[in-house]
Design a protein around this motif. Structure first.
Motif, mmCIF file in Angstrom:
data_model
loop_
_atom_site.group_PDB
_atom_site.id
_atom_site.type_symbol
_atom_site.label_atom_id
_atom_site.label_comp_id
_atom_site.label_asym_id
_atom_site.label_seq_id
_atom_site.Cartn_x
_atom_site.Cartn_y
_atom_site.Cartn_z
ATOM 1 N N GLU A 20 0.831 -1.215 0.000
ATOM 2 C CA GLU A 20 0.000 0.000 0.000
ATOM 3 C C GLU A 20 0.860 1.258 0.000
ATOM 4 N N ALA A 22 3.870 1.447 -1.329
ATOM 5 C CA ALA A 22 4.419 1.525 -2.687
ATOM 6 C C ALA A 22 3.381 2.070 -3.654
ATOM 7 N N ALA A 23 2.127 1.646 -3.465
ATOM 8 C CA ALA A 23 1.059 2.082 -4.371
ATOM 9 C C ALA A 23 0.840 3.589 -4.253
ATOM 10 N N ALA A 24 0.824 4.085 -3.020
ATOM 11 C CA ALA A 24 0.624 5.533 -2.829
ATOM 12 C C ALA A 24 1.782 6.308 -3.443
ATOM 13 N N ALA A 26 3.638 5.380 -5.927
ATOM 14 C CA ALA A 26 3.505 5.328 -7.393
ATOM 15 C C ALA A 26 2.434 6.301 -7.863
ATOM 16 N N ALA A 27 1.321 6.376 -7.121
ATOM 17 C CA ALA A 27 0.239 7.283 -7.526
ATOM 18 C C ALA A 27 0.687 8.742 -7.440
ATOM 19 N N LEU A 28 1.563 9.023 -6.483
ATOM 20 C CA LEU A 28 2.047 10.397 -6.339
ATOM 21 C C LEU A 28 3.137 10.711 -7.346
ATOM 22 N N GLY A 29 3.633 9.707 -8.018
ATOM 23 C CA GLY A 29 4.630 9.942 -9.051
ATOM 24 C C GLY A 29 6.063 9.938 -8.545
#
Lengths: 328, 338
Positions: A20, A22-24, A26-29
């Motif tokens: 989770e 890592a996902a955040a 990635a979403a933030l760039g």
């Protein structure tokens, strides 16, 4: 025969991130390594992120909010304190020191979680606006924090709490400054503190622990950014032999006589090893400390991935420690 | 909690936000994240509480807007609301559904989150909780039988419904499928049914499911294969044919057909186009529309009408005649599906 265990640096692959977290990220760039030339850029903040207004801080009348200008260190300008007082029962205070790598942020940063504690436990939140590096090098920032703490303790009666019931708290650079303020309060014989709550604190200017090397520029606040922050605070003295423990608490030889301490940190961040070491050394010195290492978090995981299971667990552990401390 | 949503929308209004949503779920997939993390992701990316319900696997999650798991509805007092039909939702598979607790119209980010979250949830469920189809279906059938039986005492029905993932106030409906299967659905009707013939009962609460089931079975008798020899709708919603349900009740299995049905059967053997043409005539508003539907010229329709009138023995030029035809066709289906 020798019983010394020789720990050599075993630089393997990086510690993996929690899915989770890592996902955040990635979403933030992702985050660039922060070099000194980027300080003016990062000071502008992230798009869509405005500091909370007084109205938001008041939380529908749960707090009264005021900004007080109080005496700074000798010969220095006044220090501004943001004071949020519960409109119900008061049992103590959180002296909050914001993060931002010593180079950015203001006294509304990260205050939402402190207000959550304040609402739950009836605490006044006092958040200090310290001067930032590199414009203000050490000892300016920590002395501003200490001056604000002294004023807070001296005006505890006016603010409605017992001066012996102040917890210093902060995250990242704020956690490092909170630890430094606790050392100052010990060495200058006041103010007495009920506890210190250090959230992934920035403690060691040397920036060369196994985790600092291993995690390098992954996550949010990597090794380059950490160099930038410490160099802004200490200039050429950074990493050398003469750094004060009030700048970098990891440098303190003596960790006795500190108030009950809470330390948390993530397993996949630069500060992992220096923060674990700080808690260990408090235990070795006969002190009381509680340490949590959250698996797979990067620096500030609970801010950037607030919904993640490890973030919720981290916040719950802080609340539980505070609950035992202030309700004892 | 709000932070990620705010940042996403501030950074990238539509297309960019969609890309970031895809990155988010790709990372969850790479990290082998579980179902809870997926539902939390849906919440954190949209700012809306999210729910997941899988009656077959007995899984039920709700994540509030702070990202916290909320207690299952078992622990909430009766009267708590179930999923609102107006909420945005998507089917994970033929039973499981993911909801965002917000009503439309969906923003780009909502649509992408639902799509990616459902795709990932499906693969996680297949990996971690594969259905040993027969066993779990049989267990469900037992529970469904209890829930749908009008003789079941109320508390027993509610208990069985909870095991199926239904709170007492959850809006739901019974569905009767042609192969004899019963379903209770809380979400969209289409995905679970696919192309199967089915009667869909009205939306009710758990206590009223036996009534929805009776209506669903009657509606099923009004369906047809949709072929030349059995024209008609494959799915019939009870709510749309309330009067015909009464007719269904009045035509039990083995009842002798009225002569009009016999007339239709006799007409059917005269031409392969007959039944389909009659069905279209009875369900379209004009000859022109009928011609379009049948893909023939309207003069052909006119010729067929004349043939059909002779075979049936009554006029099809007026509303009364078409109504008589329509009822005869409905009765024919009721006899075929008794």
């Amino acid at each position: 025969m020798t019983t010394t265990t020789n720990i050599t640096s075993t630089t393997g692959s990086v510690t993996p991130f929690d899915p989770e977290a890592a996902a955040a990220l990635a979403a933030l760039g992702g985050f660039p390594p922060i070099t000194p030339d980027l300080i003016p850029v990062v000071r502008q903040g992230l798009p869509g992120q405005l500091p909370p207004s007084d109205e938001e801080l008041a939380r529908d009348g749960a707090f009264t909010v005021e900004e007080r200008s109080v005496p700074g260190p000798d010969g220095a300008p006044d220090v501004s304190l943001l004071i949020c007082r519960p409109t119900t029962t008061v049992t103590g205070a959180v002296y909050w020191i914001h993060g931002g790598g010593m180079v950015l942020g203001d006294n509304r940063g990260g205050i939402a979680e402190a207000l959550d504690w304040a609402q739950e436990f009836g605490l006044v939140v006092v958040s200090v606006e310290y001067r930032l590096a590199p414009e203000t090098p050490h000892p300016g920032p920590v002395e501003d924090c200490y001056a604000g703490l002294v004023w807070t303790a001296e005006h505890a009666g006016e603010l409605g709490f017992d001066p012996a019931r102040i917890v210093v708290a902060g995250a990242s650079a704020g956690g490092g400054l909170a630890a430094a303020v606790a050392l100052l309060a010990r060495d200058r014989r006041g103010p007495g503190l009920l506890g210190q709550l250090l959230i992934y604190p920035m403690l060691d200017d040397r920036n060369d622990s196994p985790s600092a090397v291993q995690m390098a520029d992954t996550g949010t606040w990597g090794r380059t950014a950490n160099d930038t922050g410490w160099s802004a605070l200490l200039g050429a003295a950074r990493g050398g032999p003469d750094v004060s423990p009030y700048a970098a608490p990891a440098r303190a030889q003596d960790l006795t006589g500190l108030p009950p301490t809470f330390v948390d940190v993530a397993s996949a961040e630069n500060f992992r090893d220096e923060d674990i070491a700080y808690a260990s050394r408090i235990w070795q010195a006969g002190g009381r400390a509680e340490l949590h290492v959250w698996p797979g978090g990067f620096h500030g995981f609970d801010v950037f991935a607030p919904q993640a299971a490890i973030s919720q667990a981290a916040r719950a552990a802080r609340r539980a420690w505070l609950s035992r401390l202030v309700q004892a | 909690m709000r932070d990620l949503t705010v940042r996403l929308s501030a950074l990238d209004p539509d297309a960019g936000a969609a890309l970031r949503v895809v990155s988010y779920f790709d990372e969850l997939a790479a990290g082998h994240a579980g179902l809870h993390a997926i539902v939390r992701g849906a919440t954190s990316l949209t700012g809306s509480p999210a729910r997941f319900l899988d009656a077959r696997r007995h899984l039920r999650l709700r994540v509030n807007s702070a990202g916290e798991n909320e207690p299952g509805e078992d622990d909430v007092a009766d009267g708590s609301s179930g999923p609102d039909p107006a909420w945005l939702s998507a089917a994970v598979d033929d039973v499981a559904v993911l909801w965002l607790e917000r009503s439309g119209p969906p923003r780009v980010v909502d649509a992408v989150v639902l799509e990616r979250a459902c795709a990932l949830a499906r693969s996680v469920l297949e990996r971690t909780r594969p259905l040993a189809a027969s066993a779990s279906r049989r267990q469900d059938a037992d529970l469904l039988e209890v829930v749908l039986d009008p003789r079941t005492p109320r508390d027993d029905r509610r208990r069985a419904a909870r095991s199926l993932g239904l709170a007492p106030e959850t809006p739901c409906r019974a569905v009767a499928v042609v192969d004899g299967t019963a379903l209770v659905l809380t979400g969209p009707v289409e995905p679970p049914l696919g192309s199967r013939r089915a009667g869909v009962g009205p939306v009710v609460t758990v206590d009223e499911l036996p009534g929805s089931w009776v209506a669903a079975r009657r509606a099923l008798r009004l369906t047809a294969e949709g072929t030349a020899t059995d024209p008609g709708p494959r799915i019939v919603h009870a709510e749309a044919v309330q009067g015909l349900l009464l007719l269904a009740a009045a035509v039990p299995a083995g009842a002798p057909p009225v002569p009009d049905v016999g007339a239709v059967e006799r007409a059917a053997v005269l031409a392969p186009w007959m039944l389909r043409t009659l069905d279209v005539l009875a369900t379209t508003s004009s000859r022109r529309a009928a011609a379009t539907e049948l893909a023939v010229h309207h003069s052909t329709v006119q010729a067929r009408v004349l043939t059909a009138q002779r075979a049936l023995g009554w006029e099809l030029q007026d509303v009364a005649g078409l109504q008589r035809l329509q009822l005869a066709l409905v009765l024919r289906r009721l006899h075929r599906n008794s």
